[in-house]
Design a protein around this motif. Structure first.
Motif, PDB file in Angstrom:
ATOM      1  N   ARG A 215      62.654  36.709  46.502  1.00  0.00           N
ATOM      2  CA  ARG A 215      61.483  36.616  47.242  1.00  0.00           C
ATOM      3  C   ARG A 215      61.666  35.034  46.282  1.00  0.00           C
ATOM      4  NH1 ARG A 215      59.352  40.695  50.992  1.00  0.00           N
ATOM      5  NH2 ARG A 215      60.034  40.144  52.692  1.00  0.00           N
ATOM      6  N   GLU A 216      61.279  35.616  45.262  1.00  0.00           N
ATOM      7  CA  GLU A 216      60.445  34.440  44.111  1.00  0.00           C
ATOM      8  C   GLU A 216      61.283  33.428  43.757  1.00  0.00           C
ATOM      9  OE1 GLU A 216      57.807  33.853  42.727  1.00  0.00           O
ATOM     10  OE2 GLU A 216      56.570  36.089  43.896  1.00  0.00           O
ATOM     11  N   ILE A 217      62.788  34.395  43.877  1.00  0.00           N
ATOM     12  CA  ILE A 217      64.009  33.495  43.244  1.00  0.00           C
ATOM     13  C   ILE A 217      63.940  32.368  44.028  1.00  0.00           C
ATOM     14  CG2 ILE A 217      66.896  33.137  43.725  1.00  0.00           C
ATOM     15  CD1 ILE A 217      66.651  35.832  42.423  1.00  0.00           C
ATOM     16  N   LEU A 218      63.864  32.880  45.685  1.00  0.00           N
ATOM     17  CA  LEU A 218      64.002  31.369  46.138  1.00  0.00           C
ATOM     18  C   LEU A 218      62.995  30.246  46.441  1.00  0.00           C
ATOM     19  CD1 LEU A 218      64.931  33.461  49.950  1.00  0.00           C
ATOM     20  CD2 LEU A 218      66.101  31.895  48.500  1.00  0.00           C
ATOM     21  N   ARG A 219      61.864  30.842  46.075  1.00  0.00           N
ATOM     22  CA  ARG A 219      60.211  30.018  45.782  1.00  0.00           C
ATOM     23  C   ARG A 219      60.776  29.424  44.350  1.00  0.00           C
ATOM     24  NH1 ARG A 219      55.573  33.121  46.065  1.00  0.00           N
ATOM     25  NH2 ARG A 219      56.835  33.537  47.947  1.00  0.00           N
ATOM     26  N   PHE A 220      61.775  29.858  43.460  1.00  0.00           N
ATOM     27  CA  PHE A 220      61.853  28.815  42.078  1.00  0.00           C
ATOM     28  C   PHE A 220      62.251  27.740  42.546  1.00  0.00           C
ATOM     29  CE2 PHE A 220      63.594  27.659  38.391  1.00  0.00           C
ATOM     30  CZ  PHE A 220      62.552  28.269  37.581  1.00  0.00           C
ATOM     31  N   MET A 221      63.732  28.102  43.467  1.00  0.00           N
ATOM     32  CA  MET A 221      65.092  27.650  43.749  1.00  0.00           C
ATOM     33  C   MET A 221      64.625  26.258  44.930  1.00  0.00           C
ATOM     34  SD  MET A 221      68.593  29.756  44.926  1.00  0.00           S
ATOM     35  CE  MET A 221      69.064  28.001  45.001  1.00  0.00           C
ATOM     36  N   LYS A 247      75.572  33.296  58.849  1.00  0.00           N
ATOM     37  CA  LYS A 247      76.697  34.174  59.331  1.00  0.00           C
ATOM     38  C   LYS A 247      76.694  35.335  59.234  1.00  0.00           C
ATOM     39  CE  LYS A 247      80.390  30.708  58.920  1.00  0.00           C
ATOM     40  NZ  LYS A 247      81.458  29.310  57.699  1.00  0.00           N
ATOM     41  N   GLN A 248      75.217  35.887  58.161  1.00  0.00           N
ATOM     42  CA  GLN A 248      75.182  37.243  56.918  1.00  0.00           C
ATOM     43  C   GLN A 248      74.129  37.483  57.690  1.00  0.00           C
ATOM     44  OE1 GLN A 248      76.322  38.941  53.432  1.00  0.00           O
ATOM     45  NE2 GLN A 248      77.650  36.776  53.474  1.00  0.00           N
ATOM     46  N   GLY A 249      73.069  37.113  58.223  1.00  0.00           N
ATOM     47  CA  GLY A 249      71.820  37.109  59.302  1.00  0.00           C
ATOM     48  C   GLY A 249      70.991  37.294  57.707  1.00  0.00           C
ATOM     49  N   ILE A 250      70.723  36.821  57.203  1.00  0.00           N
ATOM     50  CA  ILE A 250      69.825  36.608  56.340  1.00  0.00           C
ATOM     51  C   ILE A 250      68.695  36.182  56.676  1.00  0.00           C
ATOM     52  CG2 ILE A 250      69.422  36.413  53.787  1.00  0.00           C
ATOM     53  CD1 ILE A 250      72.540  37.416  53.404  1.00  0.00           C
ATOM     54  N   VAL A 251      67.859  36.790  57.017  1.00  0.00           N
ATOM     55  CA  VAL A 251      66.767  35.504  57.910  1.00  0.00           C
ATOM     56  C   VAL A 251      65.981  34.718  56.727  1.00  0.00           C
ATOM     57  CG1 VAL A 251      64.701  35.323  59.362  1.00  0.00           C
ATOM     58  CG2 VAL A 251      66.115  37.117  59.364  1.00  0.00           C
ATOM     59  N   GLU A 252      65.355  36.190  55.600  1.00  0.00           N
ATOM     60  CA  GLU A 252      64.923  35.337  54.092  1.00  0.00           C
ATOM     61  C   GLU A 252      65.355  33.904  53.803  1.00  0.00           C
ATOM     62  OE1 GLU A 252      65.485  38.506  54.962  1.00  0.00           O
ATOM     63  OE2 GLU A 252      63.384  40.059  55.126  1.00  0.00           O
ATOM     64  N   PHE A 253      66.308  33.607  53.238  1.00  0.00           N
ATOM     65  CA  PHE A 253      67.236  33.536  52.808  1.00  0.00           C
ATOM     66  C   PHE A 253      67.251  31.902  53.699  1.00  0.00           C
ATOM     67  CE2 PHE A 253      70.228  30.038  50.886  1.00  0.00           C
ATOM     68  CZ  PHE A 253      70.723  30.463  49.756  1.00  0.00           C
ATOM     69  N   VAL A 254      67.712  31.755  54.621  1.00  0.00           N
ATOM     70  CA  VAL A 254      67.640  30.259  56.492  1.00  0.00           C
ATOM     71  C   VAL A 254      66.439  30.435  56.220  1.00  0.00           C
ATOM     72  CG1 VAL A 254      67.833  30.032  58.712  1.00  0.00           C
ATOM     73  CG2 VAL A 254      69.752  31.512  56.470  1.00  0.00           C
ATOM     74  N   VAL A 255      65.550  30.677  56.766  1.00  0.00           N
ATOM     75  CA  VAL A 255      63.405  30.899  56.306  1.00  0.00           C
ATOM     76  C   VAL A 255      63.608  29.426  55.028  1.00  0.00           C
ATOM     77  CG1 VAL A 255      61.374  31.094  57.096  1.00  0.00           C
ATOM     78  CG2 VAL A 255      63.132  32.456  58.073  1.00  0.00           C
ATOM     79  N   GLU A 256      63.307  29.955  54.281  1.00  0.00           N
ATOM     80  CA  GLU A 256      62.943  29.202  52.842  1.00  0.00           C
ATOM     81  C   GLU A 256      63.391  28.274  52.819  1.00  0.00           C
ATOM     82  OE1 GLU A 256      60.079  30.044  50.902  1.00  0.00           O
ATOM     83  OE2 GLU A 256      59.908  32.772  52.052  1.00  0.00           O
ATOM     84  N   SER A 261      63.753  22.177  53.417  1.00  0.00           N
ATOM     85  CA  SER A 261      64.771  20.685  53.524  1.00  0.00           C
ATOM     86  C   SER A 261      64.894  20.684  55.333  1.00  0.00           C
ATOM     87  CB  SER A 261      65.541  20.397  53.040  1.00  0.00           C
ATOM     88  OG  SER A 261      66.299  19.175  53.631  1.00  0.00           O
ATOM     89  N   GLN A 262      64.020  20.644  56.059  1.00  0.00           N
ATOM     90  CA  GLN A 262      64.213  20.650  57.561  1.00  0.00           C
ATOM     91  C   GLN A 262      66.190  19.385  58.347  1.00  0.00           C
ATOM     92  OE1 GLN A 262      60.895  19.744  59.557  1.00  0.00           O
ATOM     93  NE2 GLN A 262      59.537  21.346  59.103  1.00  0.00           N
ATOM     94  N   PRO A 263      65.891  19.011  57.298  1.00  0.00           N
ATOM     95  CA  PRO A 263      66.676  17.539  58.433  1.00  0.00           C
ATOM     96  C   PRO A 263      68.199  18.097  58.462  1.00  0.00           C
ATOM     97  CG  PRO A 263      65.874  16.652  56.957  1.00  0.00           C
ATOM     98  CD  PRO A 263      65.076  18.096  56.664  1.00  0.00           C
ATOM     99  N   PHE A 264      68.253  19.760  57.182  1.00  0.00           N
ATOM    100  CA  PHE A 264      69.639  19.873  57.464  1.00  0.00           C
ATOM    101  C   PHE A 264      70.070  21.152  58.053  1.00  0.00           C
ATOM    102  CE2 PHE A 264      67.661  22.087  53.086  1.00  0.00           C
ATOM    103  CZ  PHE A 264      68.423  22.912  53.766  1.00  0.00           C
ATOM    104  N   ILE A 265      69.174  21.514  58.967  1.00  0.00           N
ATOM    105  CA  ILE A 265      68.910  22.232  60.144  1.00  0.00           C
ATOM    106  C   ILE A 265      70.413  21.915  60.944  1.00  0.00           C
ATOM    107  CG2 ILE A 265      68.428  23.325  62.104  1.00  0.00           C
ATOM    108  CD1 ILE A 265      65.714  22.800  60.691  1.00  0.00           C
ATOM    109  N   PHE A 266      70.897  20.537  60.623  1.00  0.00           N
ATOM    110  CA  PHE A 266      71.814  19.880  61.584  1.00  0.00           C
ATOM    111  C   PHE A 266      73.145  19.481  61.406  1.00  0.00           C
ATOM    112  CE2 PHE A 266      68.230  19.979  64.357  1.00  0.00           C
ATOM    113  CZ  PHE A 266      66.870  19.514  63.469  1.00  0.00           C
ATOM    114  N   ARG A 267      73.219  19.780  59.848  1.00  0.00           N
ATOM    115  CA  ARG A 267      74.264  19.563  59.031  1.00  0.00           C
ATOM    116  C   ARG A 267      75.435  20.540  58.746  1.00  0.00           C
ATOM    117  NH1 ARG A 267      74.207  14.219  58.266  1.00  0.00           N
ATOM    118  NH2 ARG A 267      72.114  13.081  58.588  1.00  0.00           N
TER     119      ARG A 267
END
Length: 545
Positions: A215-221, A247-256, A261-267
């Motif tokens: 989670r800290e890595i994701l926040r830093f990224m 594809k792998q079901g990693i919720v935390e990564f996708v949510v963060e 950046s909401q726009p690339f939900i659709f890309r």
């Protein structure tokens, strides 16, 4: 020295490990000025001989050198120690022996700055030789924190050159606090390297370690990602990583990442957004995030189509990947989950999606029927085989229990009543025999119906899993009741030989227990899938976007 595994966003970090080819090793060493006496005239002759012995893999000669000259850290040439040289030459057995000879402080020594400034562990990390890394970590765990001259610690060095097993091992033993933002860029470096080399965090999660570091890595990224434009995100591989996480079901990564950046939900390359990918790969945890989105965003997502004109219901009608179907033990359960997915998506999409046609002219229902045709046939075969088997078993039980009533234990008295009518064990025998016969007869009759009924799928209805669960349960009850009836009959007949009753009853129970052991797990799995929870969609997801 060859370099490989260069990150898209970071400089090159390491050396290429030996692949066992002697000519490549020799060429590499020659390029570094380590091959031949002509290039090392100023070097000590004994050190040159040591280098030759290491290249030949002659441990006895190497060991003899250290008997007389106890300086394993003396450089061979241009900054390499004997240990580094052995690793570069691919002589890992010699390297392991040298590790055991060296002190913890000795192992922390680096190569010269002009050849990367590597400790032995950062160098080993780039070779992918995990057992050698375990040996080094066992001798000195501080090596996990020491980076090379580019600042890459062992785990990021391994990840950047694409060694999955080495990355997972080093990640599992590296202290979590190393990845916190206040301790540098190690966390973001690891994530970026994983994105570049398709070494993803799903396997890291599987180590069952604390999620704090991830989670800290994701926040830093995400702090860094938020400063980029969408085009930059597309170029740096983050979007690809997000879809891989979906594809792998990693919720935390996708949510963060969606929060940043909401726009690339659709890309994506096929015009599919995150929730389309979640449906395609049957990731209910990612799909359930849709319930936590409200207002215009959700409506926009639900009305999207991909490059082939497929809406979300079309994707639910496609056959799931084999990796998802294989989670279930039979075609019946596979078909059950597929229908549950289709009905769940059907419940939330706009009405126009249900009759919309893709570029192939197919509605979602037509696509469901065609894509699942083979699975339906497999399901019909499976149900037919199961029905035939259970019909045979139930018929045998029915025959045995019917014959048992005709030939009552102890016989009948002159008035026609059973001799042991007043005994409790006799009543137990009669009741259990009747239960076994009735349930077996019911199973036979209804299983015949199964053999004559096709699997319903075209309209999205749940075919007959509820009936199948009931029938399997009845069959188990019938077998258990027959065993009770048999035990009661023994108790009546052997009432004066009670010492023989218990062993016989135990032996009689073994076939029934074996039958239950084979069928009960499937029965529980189907019950949970049909009645209890089904596919785990979280319709009560709290708003998050």
């Amino acid at each position: 020295m060859h370099q490989q595994g260069q990150s898209k966003s970071e400089p090159e970090i390491g050396v290429e490990g030996s692949d066992g080819k002697e000519d490549e090793i020799t060429e590499m060493i020659h390029c570094e000025g380590l091959d031949g006496e002509e290039d090392v005239i100023t070097e000590d002759f004994r050190i040159v001989e040591l280098g030759k012995s290491i290249r030949k893999g002659d441990w006895n000669a190497v060991k003899q050198f250290f008997v007389f000259d106890k300086h394993p850290l003396d450089t061979i040439i241009e900054g390499y120690t004997a240990l580094h040289f052995a690793i570069l030459a691919g002589k890992y057995e010699i390297a392991e022996e040298l590790i055991m000879m060296m002190s913890e402080t000795d192992l922390e020594r680096k190569t010269a700055w002009n050849v990367g400034g590597h400790t032995a562990l950062t160098l080993v990390a780039t070779t992918g030789i995990t057992h050698l890394a375990r040996c080094l970590v066992g001798r000195n765990r501080s090596l996990l924190r020491i980076g090379n001259d580019q600042g890459h610690i062992p785990v990021t060095a391994a990840c950047a050159v694409g060694h999955k097993e080495m990355t997972y091992y080093l990640y599992s033993v590296t202290p979590p606090e190393v990845f916190l933002p206040q301790n540098g860029r190690h966390g973001s470096d690891l994530m970026w390297a994983g994105i570049d080399n398709k070494i993803f965090v799903k396997e890291i999660y599987d180590l069952k370690l604390t999620h704090l570091r991830v989670r800290e890595i994701l926040r830093f990224m995400c702090d860094y990602i938020s400063t980029l434009k969408v085009k930059s995100l597309l170029n740096c591989g983050v979007v690809d990583a997000m879809f891989e996480a979906t594809k792998q079901g990693i919720v935390e990564f996708v949510v963060e990442l969606l929060k940043v950046s909401q726009p690339f939900i659709f890309r994506d390359n096929d015009g599919r957004h995150v929730f389309m990918i979640a449906i395609e790969y049957r990731q209910e945890n990612i799909f359930s995030l849709l319930y936590g989105i409200h207002g215009g965003w959700k409506a926009y997502i639900l009305n999207q189509t991909d490059g082939d004109g497929n809406n979300m219901l079309h994707l639910a009608g496609e056959l799931a990947p084999s990796s998802q179907l294989d989670r279930f033990s039979s075609p019946a359960l596979q078909m059950q989950t597929e229908l549950q997915w289709f009905k769940e998506v059907e419940r939330i999409v706009p009405e126009w999606c249900k009759e919309s046609k893709n570029k192939n002219g197919q509605t979602p229902y037509e696509l469901l029927s065609r894509s699942h045709a083979e699975l339906v046939r497999a399901c019909e075969r499976w149900i037919g085989d199961a029905a035939s088997s259970f019909t045979l078993v139930s018929t045998l039980i029915m025959t045995i229990t019917f014959a048992a009533v005709i030939t009552l234990p102890g016989g009948n008295a002159q008035d026609g009543f059973p001799n042991f009518l007043q005994k409790r064990s006799f009543m137990t025998f009669i009741v259990s025999d009747a239960i076994s016969f009735i349930t077996a007869l019911t199973s036979v009759l209804v299983f015949w119906r199964f053999l004559l009924s096709p699997v319903s799928h075209g309209d999205g209805s749940v075919f007959s899993s509820k009936k199948l669960i009931i029938l399997l349960s009845i069959s188990l009850i019938s077998a258990a009741a027959m065993t009770v009836s048999f035990s009661a009959a023994l108790l009546i007949i052997l009432q004066h030989r009670r010492w023989a009753i218990i062993p016989i009853i135990v032996m009689a129970c073994i076939p029934v227990l074996f039958f239950v052991w084979l069928q009960f797990p499937f029965l529980v799995e189907m019950y949970l899938l049909t009645f209890a929870r089904g596919v785990s969609f979280d319709r009560k997801m709290k708003p998050w976007l």
